[in-house]
Write a protein that holds these residues in place. Structure first.
Motif, PDB file in Angstrom:
ATOM      1  N   VAL A 433       0.784  -1.271   0.000  1.00  0.00           N
ATOM      2  CA  VAL A 433       0.132  -0.087   0.119  1.00  0.00           C
ATOM      3  C   VAL A 433       0.798   1.233  -0.124  1.00  0.00           C
ATOM      4  CG1 VAL A 433      -2.211  -0.907   1.067  1.00  0.00           C
ATOM      5  CG2 VAL A 433      -0.410   0.060   2.540  1.00  0.00           C
ATOM      6  N   SER A 434       2.199   1.258   0.596  1.00  0.00           N
ATOM      7  CA  SER A 434       3.036   2.353   0.638  1.00  0.00           C
ATOM      8  C   SER A 434       3.330   2.632  -0.895  1.00  0.00           C
ATOM      9  CB  SER A 434       4.224   1.995   1.396  1.00  0.00           C
ATOM     10  OG  SER A 434       3.824   1.731   2.865  1.00  0.00           O
ATOM     11  N   THR A 435       3.697   1.687  -1.655  1.00  0.00           N
ATOM     12  CA  THR A 435       4.031   1.921  -3.067  1.00  0.00           C
ATOM     13  C   THR A 435       2.811   2.393  -3.820  1.00  0.00           C
ATOM     14  OG1 THR A 435       4.981  -0.422  -2.668  1.00  0.00           O
ATOM     15  CG2 THR A 435       5.159   0.603  -4.980  1.00  0.00           C
ATOM     16  N   ASP A 436       1.896   2.062  -3.587  1.00  0.00           N
ATOM     17  CA  ASP A 436       0.542   2.974  -4.115  1.00  0.00           C
ATOM     18  C   ASP A 436       0.633   4.275  -3.625  1.00  0.00           C
ATOM     19  OD1 ASP A 436      -0.300   0.426  -5.258  1.00  0.00           O
ATOM     20  OD2 ASP A 436      -1.806   0.097  -3.871  1.00  0.00           O
ATOM     21  N   LEU A 437       0.805   4.424  -2.452  1.00  0.00           N
ATOM     22  CA  LEU A 437       0.820   5.777  -1.860  1.00  0.00           C
ATOM     23  C   LEU A 437       1.723   6.785  -2.364  1.00  0.00           C
ATOM     24  CD1 LEU A 437       0.185   5.685   2.045  1.00  0.00           C
ATOM     25  CD2 LEU A 437      -1.466   6.270   0.175  1.00  0.00           C
ATOM     26  N   GLN A 464       3.405   5.943   8.924  1.00  0.00           N
ATOM     27  CA  GLN A 464       2.490   4.907   9.812  1.00  0.00           C
ATOM     28  C   GLN A 464       2.713   3.559   9.428  1.00  0.00           C
ATOM     29  OE1 GLN A 464      -1.630   4.855   9.259  1.00  0.00           O
ATOM     30  NE2 GLN A 464      -1.990   3.447  10.792  1.00  0.00           N
ATOM     31  N   ASN A 465       2.843   3.519   7.878  1.00  0.00           N
ATOM     32  CA  ASN A 465       2.920   2.152   7.259  1.00  0.00           C
ATOM     33  C   ASN A 465       4.445   1.618   7.638  1.00  0.00           C
ATOM     34  OD1 ASN A 465       0.439   2.371   6.370  1.00  0.00           O
ATOM     35  ND2 ASN A 465       1.113   2.504   4.199  1.00  0.00           N
ATOM     36  N   LEU A 466       5.361   2.567   7.520  1.00  0.00           N
ATOM     37  CA  LEU A 466       6.855   2.118   7.788  1.00  0.00           C
ATOM     38  C   LEU A 466       6.968   1.607   9.069  1.00  0.00           C
ATOM     39  CD1 LEU A 466       8.705   4.794   5.833  1.00  0.00           C
ATOM     40  CD2 LEU A 466       8.434   2.660   5.464  1.00  0.00           C
ATOM     41  N   GLN A 467       6.205   2.424  10.119  1.00  0.00           N
ATOM     42  CA  GLN A 467       6.109   2.208  11.513  1.00  0.00           C
ATOM     43  C   GLN A 467       5.631   0.772  11.767  1.00  0.00           C
ATOM     44  OE1 GLN A 467       4.303   5.315  13.333  1.00  0.00           O
ATOM     45  NE2 GLN A 467       6.164   6.250  13.795  1.00  0.00           N
ATOM     46  N   LYS A 468       4.836   0.503  11.082  1.00  0.00           N
ATOM     47  CA  LYS A 468       3.843  -1.039  11.231  1.00  0.00           C
ATOM     48  C   LYS A 468       4.813  -2.010  10.553  1.00  0.00           C
ATOM     49  CE  LYS A 468      -0.400   0.538  12.333  1.00  0.00           C
ATOM     50  NZ  LYS A 468      -0.544   0.203  13.750  1.00  0.00           N
ATOM     51  N   ILE A 469       5.402  -1.745   9.358  1.00  0.00           N
ATOM     52  CA  ILE A 469       6.297  -2.749   8.811  1.00  0.00           C
ATOM     53  C   ILE A 469       7.345  -3.088   9.943  1.00  0.00           C
ATOM     54  CG2 ILE A 469       8.252  -2.905   7.120  1.00  0.00           C
ATOM     55  CD1 ILE A 469       6.446  -1.366   5.026  1.00  0.00           C
TER      56      ILE A 469
ATOM     57  N   VAL B  12      -5.348  -5.037  11.285  1.00  0.00           N
ATOM     58  CA  VAL B  12      -6.303  -4.963  10.080  1.00  0.00           C
ATOM     59  C   VAL B  12      -7.056  -3.639   9.782  1.00  0.00           C
ATOM     60  CG1 VAL B  12      -8.394  -6.115   9.468  1.00  0.00           C
ATOM     61  CG2 VAL B  12      -6.598  -7.395   9.934  1.00  0.00           C
ATOM     62  N   ARG B  13      -7.203  -3.033  10.742  1.00  0.00           N
ATOM     63  CA  ARG B  13      -7.927  -1.722  10.412  1.00  0.00           C
ATOM     64  C   ARG B  13      -7.103  -0.686   9.649  1.00  0.00           C
ATOM     65  NH1 ARG B  13      -9.822   1.336  15.836  1.00  0.00           N
ATOM     66  NH2 ARG B  13      -7.485   1.179  16.151  1.00  0.00           N
ATOM     67  N   ASP B  14      -5.999  -0.678  10.076  1.00  0.00           N
ATOM     68  CA  ASP B  14      -5.191   0.354   9.219  1.00  0.00           C
ATOM     69  C   ASP B  14      -4.982  -0.294   7.806  1.00  0.00           C
ATOM     70  OD1 ASP B  14      -4.677   2.420  11.228  1.00  0.00           O
ATOM     71  OD2 ASP B  14      -3.232   1.059  12.106  1.00  0.00           O
ATOM     72  N   LEU B  15      -4.885  -1.629   7.756  1.00  0.00           N
ATOM     73  CA  LEU B  15      -4.545  -2.015   6.533  1.00  0.00           C
ATOM     74  C   LEU B  15      -5.628  -2.105   5.465  1.00  0.00           C
ATOM     75  CD1 LEU B  15      -2.296  -3.810   4.705  1.00  0.00           C
ATOM     76  CD2 LEU B  15      -3.414  -5.793   5.567  1.00  0.00           C
ATOM     77  N   PHE B  16      -6.839  -2.119   6.084  1.00  0.00           N
ATOM     78  CA  PHE B  16      -8.040  -2.071   5.229  1.00  0.00           C
ATOM     79  C   PHE B  16      -8.355  -0.531   4.769  1.00  0.00           C
ATOM     80  CE2 PHE B  16     -10.860  -5.720   4.574  1.00  0.00           C
ATOM     81  CZ  PHE B  16     -10.201  -6.671   5.188  1.00  0.00           C
ATOM     82  N   GLN B  17      -7.922   0.401   5.755  1.00  0.00           N
ATOM     83  CA  GLN B  17      -8.176   1.601   5.464  1.00  0.00           C
ATOM     84  C   GLN B  17      -7.435   2.145   4.485  1.00  0.00           C
ATOM     85  OE1 GLN B  17      -7.972   3.445   9.359  1.00  0.00           O
ATOM     86  NE2 GLN B  17     -10.350   3.517   9.772  1.00  0.00           N
ATOM     87  N   GLN B  18      -6.294   1.768   4.326  1.00  0.00           N
ATOM     88  CA  GLN B  18      -5.282   2.044   3.327  1.00  0.00           C
ATOM     89  C   GLN B  18      -5.753   1.383   1.842  1.00  0.00           C
ATOM     90  OE1 GLN B  18      -1.711   3.386   3.885  1.00  0.00           O
ATOM     91  NE2 GLN B  18      -1.514   3.276   6.102  1.00  0.00           N
ATOM     92  N   ARG B  19      -5.952  -0.056   2.157  1.00  0.00           N
ATOM     93  CA  ARG B  19      -6.123  -0.664   1.069  1.00  0.00           C
ATOM     94  C   ARG B  19      -7.377  -0.063   0.282  1.00  0.00           C
ATOM     95  NH1 ARG B  19      -2.731  -3.923  -2.084  1.00  0.00           N
ATOM     96  NH2 ARG B  19      -1.365  -5.278  -0.394  1.00  0.00           N
ATOM     97  N   PHE B  20      -8.483   0.441   1.069  1.00  0.00           N
ATOM     98  CA  PHE B  20      -9.570   0.812   0.455  1.00  0.00           C
ATOM     99  C   PHE B  20      -9.751   2.320   0.200  1.00  0.00           C
ATOM    100  CE2 PHE B  20     -10.344  -3.596   1.176  1.00  0.00           C
ATOM    101  CZ  PHE B  20     -10.968  -4.043   0.070  1.00  0.00           C
ATOM    102  N   ARG B  21      -8.492   2.912   0.422  1.00  0.00           N
ATOM    103  CA  ARG B  21      -8.595   4.648   0.521  1.00  0.00           C
ATOM    104  C   ARG B  21      -9.492   5.220  -0.290  1.00  0.00           C
ATOM    105  NH1 ARG B  21      -4.903   8.768   0.796  1.00  0.00           N
ATOM    106  NH2 ARG B  21      -4.056   8.259  -1.166  1.00  0.00           N
TER     107      ARG B  21
END
Lengths: 655, 125
Positions: A433-437, A464-469, B12-21
């Motif tokens: 998703v980061s790549t998409d961003l 945020q994504n980098l932190q999650k990774i 999963v919340r953050d993931l879905f929110q980004q995947r379906f942004r």
């Protein structure tokens, strides 16, 4: 039948009770020590002196172990100086018995030496004596199979010799060994046989009564047990047997502890401790101080508890430190001994041949040298063959232990692979998703009317994504670290551990391990953790291994039952609970699986026993688990089971 | 279209929110999250009429996804249209059990978001 037998025993006992109550002016045993000392002061042939010294050592062994060792050494030195082989064998056995507390390995070595002499001199009684002595060592080491096999060999010889007094001792020892491994029926059977025979021969029954007391106590017949122990105490005092006195006191103290009568338990455990200390019987002192520590803790007297706890720890160090080394080196010892002996006999042979050669002259010398060469070669070959087969045995043993470890790791990795899947998915997804961003800011999807609000939002999202990774990477790292800890060898150190968390983690790993292999498998997992469980000092990797092993067994049991009866109504269930109990904590692991017959249950802690198909299990899992809980943690591993109802394992650990 | 996602993994919340942004921003889809079966039931009782789709994991501590499914079917006269069960164990038993209980679709972890997006878009009236 069994019932009538025990009634008979009771009747006999009540007869003995009145006899035992009468005070004896001079103890029979000490008269023997005195008269033996007198005999020693008079001029004797040296061979007879050796025998008298050995008898003195025997008598003193029941009272003061170190004095027994002194006389055994004197006997050994004398026997060797006059070349009296049979006497040397007798003395070696006495010395071994006297050293059994302080140096188990040396003691085993002495018994084996004595056994070889007994065989060479065809002294069957001494052979039986040594078989028993070696058996005791294996029972000390909790090696049931070896211990009993030596005991039964000793019994067989005693029966062949029709040595009835010896038969009494062997029967009673076998009974005590069964008692130690909680096989009550067998323990009772052998003690009753021993008792009947001893009564007929009018020989002491101090140990037998203790054994009968233990059986009665474990069967919950508390009054009967107390009566037996009381008899054993009286008789041990009469024959001045401090070891059996220690046993009987400890038995009585355990009984009172079981009944919750702490003051009485403390009273008897102290007496037991004293008897053990006077005799130099470390194991006896350990048993008594363990009881006292627990009693005082429950009683709420921390000072006294601490005193006995430190005594207990000293005893444990001396005994178990040495046992651990022993266990590993037992094969080495045998090998070294035989090599040494082979070398020694070779040397002796050489000198003898040389003397003949001088007399016989040059020709004879040449011939003999040839013979000698051949003999040495033969011996060399025999020794090599022996060393080779010992080497093979050792390798086989190592391989088996290694295989068990691999099997365990296999189960573990399956669970861990599954654990890893989640964090890795997150890493992959957040990276994508980061790549998409990034594309959205710079790439094709770029909004021509640059919206700075949106850009800020995207950048925040990226951060945020980098932190999650990073977080999920860390999570994967710690899972792998956990696995490495599980597979780590060498000494494991203890630390204060939250058992609830350890149990939960192990349950999860075991369940996932089984599920990965059998995708269709489902079971209801029920947990009941005591919220107020204190931290317990354990070696977490070792105990985790035990727990995973027990859980995996539970899952296999329910799975097997599901396959066997195929009823749709059957719901596989594994329940685990933790609870704080007096003096420690308990973990109960219950399943509603196939259960075990009494016969199987009796064997599950034996090494190499398995109910799985050939090649599937090493049969070491439960035996190693038992070792870790008992020897490693000073706790106990108990099992209750009923066919087609389920099995419950109880891990009890001292606080 | 309101979608309730049920999973014990909170990220999963953050993931879905980004995947379906984009879908969320355009108002095509809106997501709510529950981190256990119990929480999902509470949420559904309060927002029953809004939720159209439930996406639930099967393996969760406490109430499992399959139990949640049967509770939902029992309790609500008009249950949310689609229920996709997501599980890491692609086993036949879980699949047939979910279908038997009235699940509309079944996905296996790791979730392919492109496929999931397609399936969801088809459901939009």
């Amino acid at each position: 039948m069994c019932f009538r037998l025990s009634l008979l025993v009771l009747l006999l006992l009540s007869g003995l009770n009145s006899a035992g109550a009468a005070p004896l002016p001079v103890p029979a045993q000490s008269r023997t020590v005195d008269s033996l000392r007198q005999l020693l002061a008079q001029p004797q042939p040296d061979t007879l002196r050796v025998t008298v010294l050995c008898q003195l050592s025997d008598q003193l062994w029941t009272q003061r172990t170190d004095s027994a060792a002194v006389y055994a050494r004197k006997a050994l030195a004398l026997a060797r100086s006059i070349g009296y082989r049979q006497g040397e064998g007798e003395a070696l056995n006495r010395l071994g018995a006297a050293l059994r507390e302080s140096n188990l390995a040396r003691s085993l070595e002495l018994f084996q030496q004595s056994l070889r002499i007994a065989k060479a001199t065809r002294d069957r009684a001494l052979e039986a004596q040594n078989l028993r002595s070696i058996g005791i060592i294996y029972v000390y080491l909790r090696d049931k199979r070896q211990g009993l096999s030596y005991y039964f060999r000793a019994l067989k010889i005693a029966e062949e010799l029709r040595a009835e007094r010896r038969i009494v001792l062997e029967l009673s020892n076998i009974g005590l060994a069964y008692d130690l491994f909680d096989q009550l029926d067998s323990a009772k059977l052998f003690q009753e046989r021993a008792f009947a025979l001893a009564r007929r021969l009018r020989t002491p029954t101090n140990y037998i009564l203790y054994g009968l007391g233990n059986v009665a106590r474990k069967e919950g017949k508390l009054d009967q047990a107390a009566a037996f122990y009381r008899e054993s105490i009286a008789e041990s005092k009469k024959v001045r047997h401090l070891r059996s006195l220690n046993f009987a006191y400890v038995g009585m103290a355990t009984l009172y502890q079981q009944m919750g009568r702490l003051d009485s338990s403390i009273y008897y455990a102290r007496l037991g401790c004293q008897a053990g200390q006077t005799n130099g019987f470390l194991r006896g002192v350990l048993n008594a101080s363990t009881l006292l520590t627990k009693d005082f803790k429950v009683r709420g007297w921390p000072d006294s508890a601490l005193k006995y706890q430190s005594m207990m720890l000293v005893m444990k160090d001396t005994l178990f430190g040495q046992e651990k080394v022993m266990r590993l080196q037992s094969l080495n010892y045998r090998e070294q001994q035989r090599a040494q002996e082979a070398a020694a006999s070779q040397a002796a042979l050489k000198t003898r041949y040389r003397t003949y050669a001088f007399v016989a002259g040059l020709v004879g010398l040449l011939t003999l040298a040839l013979l000698l060469g051949r003999h040495a070669r033969q011996q060399q070959r025999a020794r090599e063959a022996l060393e080779e087969s010992l080497g093979e045995l050792k390798t086989a043993q190592e391989q088996l232990v290694q295989r068990e470890k691999m099997a365990f790791l296999g189960e573990l990795t399956a669970g861990i692979a599954h654990e890893l899947q989640n964090p890795l998915n997150f890493v992959k997804n957040f990276a994508e998703v980061s790549t998409d961003l990034v594309d959205e800011i710079t790439g094709e999807h770029r909004d021509p009317t640059r919206n700075s609000g949106l850009e800020q939002e995207i950048l925040a999202g990226l951060k945020q994504n980098l932190q999650k990774i990073s977080q999920h990477g860390q999570r994967a790292t710690s899972i792998i670290k956990g696995m490495l800890e599980h597979s780590r060898t060498g000494t494991s150190h203890r630390e204060a551990t939250n058992l609830n968390a350890l149990v939960e983690e192990s349950l999860r790993l075991a369940y996932q391990g089984v599920r990965t292999k059998e995708k269709e498998f489902n079971a209801q997992l029920t947990t009941a953790f005591a919220p107020d469980l204190p931290l317990v000092s354990v070696a977490p990797q070792d105990l985790g291994r035990v727990l995973i092993n027990l859980f995996t067994n539970a899952f296999h049991a329910v799975q097997q039952r599901q396959r066997q009866d195929g009823q749709p109504a059957y719901q596989p269930e594994v329940t685990v609970s933790t609870r704080a109990v007096a003096g420690g904590v308990e973990i109960h692991i219950r399943d509603n699986g196939t259960g075990m017959s009494e016969k199987v249950k009796a064997k599950i802690f034996q090494p190499f026993f398995t109910t799985k198909a050939v090649g599937e299990g090493t049969g070491l899992g439960l035996s190693l688990s038992h070792d870790i809980v008992t020897t490693g943690h000073g706790g106990s591993l108990l099992v209750e089971s009923e066919v087609n109802a389920g099995t419950e394992f109880i891990v009890a650990l001292p606080a | 279209m309101k979608i309730l996602v049920v999973d014990d993994e909170t990220d999963v919340r953050d993931l879905f929110q980004q995947r379906f942004r984009r879908e969320i921003r355009s108002g095509e889809m809106s997501f709510s999250f529950a981190f256990s079966g119990e929480e999902a039931m509470t949420y559904l009782r309060a927002h029953h009429s809004e939720v159209l789709i439930i996406l639930s994991d099967i393996n969760m501590p406490g109430m499992s996804g399959l139990e949640l499914l049967s509770h939902v079917k029992e309790e609500f006269e008009m249950p949310p249209t689609t229920m996709m069960m997501i599980t890491a164990y692609g086993d036949d038993e879980s699949y047939s059990k979910a279908m038997e209980l009235g699940a509309n679709d079944f996905l296996t972890k790791p979730v392919d978001f492109a496929v999931l997006k397609d399936k969801l878009l088809q459901l939009i009236p």
